[in-house]
Write a protein that holds these residues in place. Structure first.
Motif, short mmCIF file in Angstrom:
data_model
loop_
_atom_site.label_atom_id
_atom_site.label_comp_id
_atom_site.label_asym_id
_atom_site.label_seq_id
_atom_site.Cartn_x
_atom_site.Cartn_y
_atom_site.Cartn_z
N LYS A 1 0.82 -1.22 0.00
CA LYS A 1 0.00 0.00 0.00
C LYS A 1 0.85 1.27 0.00
O LYS A 1 0.32 2.36 -0.22
CB LYS A 1 -0.92 0.01 1.23
CG LYS A 1 -1.87 -1.16 1.35
CD LYS A 1 -2.78 -0.99 2.56
CE LYS A 1 -3.69 -2.19 2.77
NZ LYS A 1 -2.93 -3.37 3.20
N ASP A 2 2.15 1.14 0.29
CA ASP A 2 3.03 2.29 0.44
C ASP A 2 4.15 2.22 -0.60
O ASP A 2 5.00 1.32 -0.54
CB ASP A 2 3.62 2.31 1.85
CG ASP A 2 4.47 3.54 2.12
OD1 ASP A 2 4.71 4.32 1.18
OD2 ASP A 2 4.90 3.71 3.27
N GLU B 1 -1.85 -2.94 -4.00
CA GLU B 1 -1.84 -3.07 -2.53
C GLU B 1 -1.85 -4.51 -2.08
O GLU B 1 -1.55 -4.82 -0.92
CB GLU B 1 -3.03 -2.32 -1.93
CG GLU B 1 -4.40 -2.95 -2.14
CD GLU B 1 -5.04 -2.64 -3.49
OE1 GLU B 1 -6.20 -3.05 -3.70
OE2 GLU B 1 -4.37 -1.99 -4.33
#
Length: 295
Positions: free
Chosen positions: A124-125, A138
């Protein structure tokens, strides 16, 4: 060019990353700036210490979400002392976990006992710096992101076969992006499933498998060994062929994971056995992140 700082620079678009220091360089362990690498898998967690891209120590423990940060600290302190690695030499940490329940304790281990926040590899990052070109980025696991980063040390495009609790096939394109793959049951899952589901079949130990075993079993144990070992080889070779045909591009095939040593020499099409690929990928990701955050 594969494996060079320039090659990884092209992948991550950052200044050249640090290479391991030459062995024998006059530098004490206390003077080193070390990275703690925590790779939390479904079955085992591997914790290692790196100086640049040089692995100084590595330990393995069973993954247990009930363990607290203090439990981890006691365990890790014991092993680091035995390896003569001082705790105050740890200046960074990166964590990749496919078990969400284990992540809080490892994060707390770093923040409480080392006094800084770790880098968490998370689909997600995008801080990890690896392009993820799948329908839902993600959903990309930390291990698959790290494997994609580690594959940058080899000619691209590449296929990474990770022999773990599951056996995963990760595809990395010529730009170093993770473009998807497949997931199959791992070796030990298959062994356990036969034992648990069939009343008269014994539990098999894969450690004894080798290419000298007969393909045709003359008793139950030999038949199980042959079916599991040669059947798994056929599964992997079949997936190498099918994924290669689907991409239409020759790929460097890299085997990694805890059980990769059992199969690498027996599987047609594997170009490299890289048992530390995931860990090295995590180190490269941390170096990318550090370069970006220190600009």
């Amino acid at each position: 060019m594969a494996g060079s700082p320039q090659f990884r620079q092209a992948m991550f678009c950052v200044p050249a990353l640090k290479e391991p220091k030459p062995k024998g360089e006059n530098k004490t362990l206390k003077e080193l700036t070390m990275l703690l690498v925590i790779d939390c898998g479904n079955t085992n967690t591997v914790i290692s210490v790196f100086d640049g891209l040089e692995k100084l120590a590595m330990w393995r423990m069973a993954t247990d979400s009930k363990q607290t940060a203090d439990d981890h600290a006691v365990w890790l302190d014991h092993h680091m002392k035995r390896a003569s690695i001082p705790g105050d030499a740890i200046t960074g940490a990166v964590i990749g976990s496919v078990v969400p329940a284990c992540l809080p304790a490892f994060k707390r281990l770093i923040s409480k006992h080392y006094g800084f926040e770790p880098l968490i590899i998370d689909g997600k990052d995008p801080a990890h710096g690896v392009a993820v070109r799948i329908d839902r980025p993600e959903q990309a696991g930390a291990d698959r992101i790290a494997n994609s980063a580690g594959a940058a040390e080899y000619p691209l495009p590449a296929m990474v076969i990770d022999f773990g609790t599951a056996t995963t096939f990760d595809l990395i394109d010529a730009d170093g992006a993770y473009i998807g793959g497949t997931i199959a049951p791992g070796v030990n899952l298959s062994v356990d499933a036969l034992y648990e589901a069939a009343a008269r079949l014994p539990l098999i130990d894969p450690a004894s498998w080798n290419t000298e075993m007969p393909v045709i079993g003359q008793n139950t144990v030999d038949a199980m060994n042959a079916g599991l070992f040669y059947g798994y080889i056929s599964l992997v070779e079949g997936m190498i062929d099918k994924l290669g045909a689907a991409t239409g591009t020759p790929m460097t095939v890299i085997a990694t994971g805890g059980l990769s040593a059992l199969f690498t020499s027996a599987i047609r099409g594997v170009d490299h056995h890289a048992p530390d690929l995931t860990l090295r990928g995590m180190v490269l990701i941390h170096q990318y992140w550090s370069n970006n955050n220190n600009e």
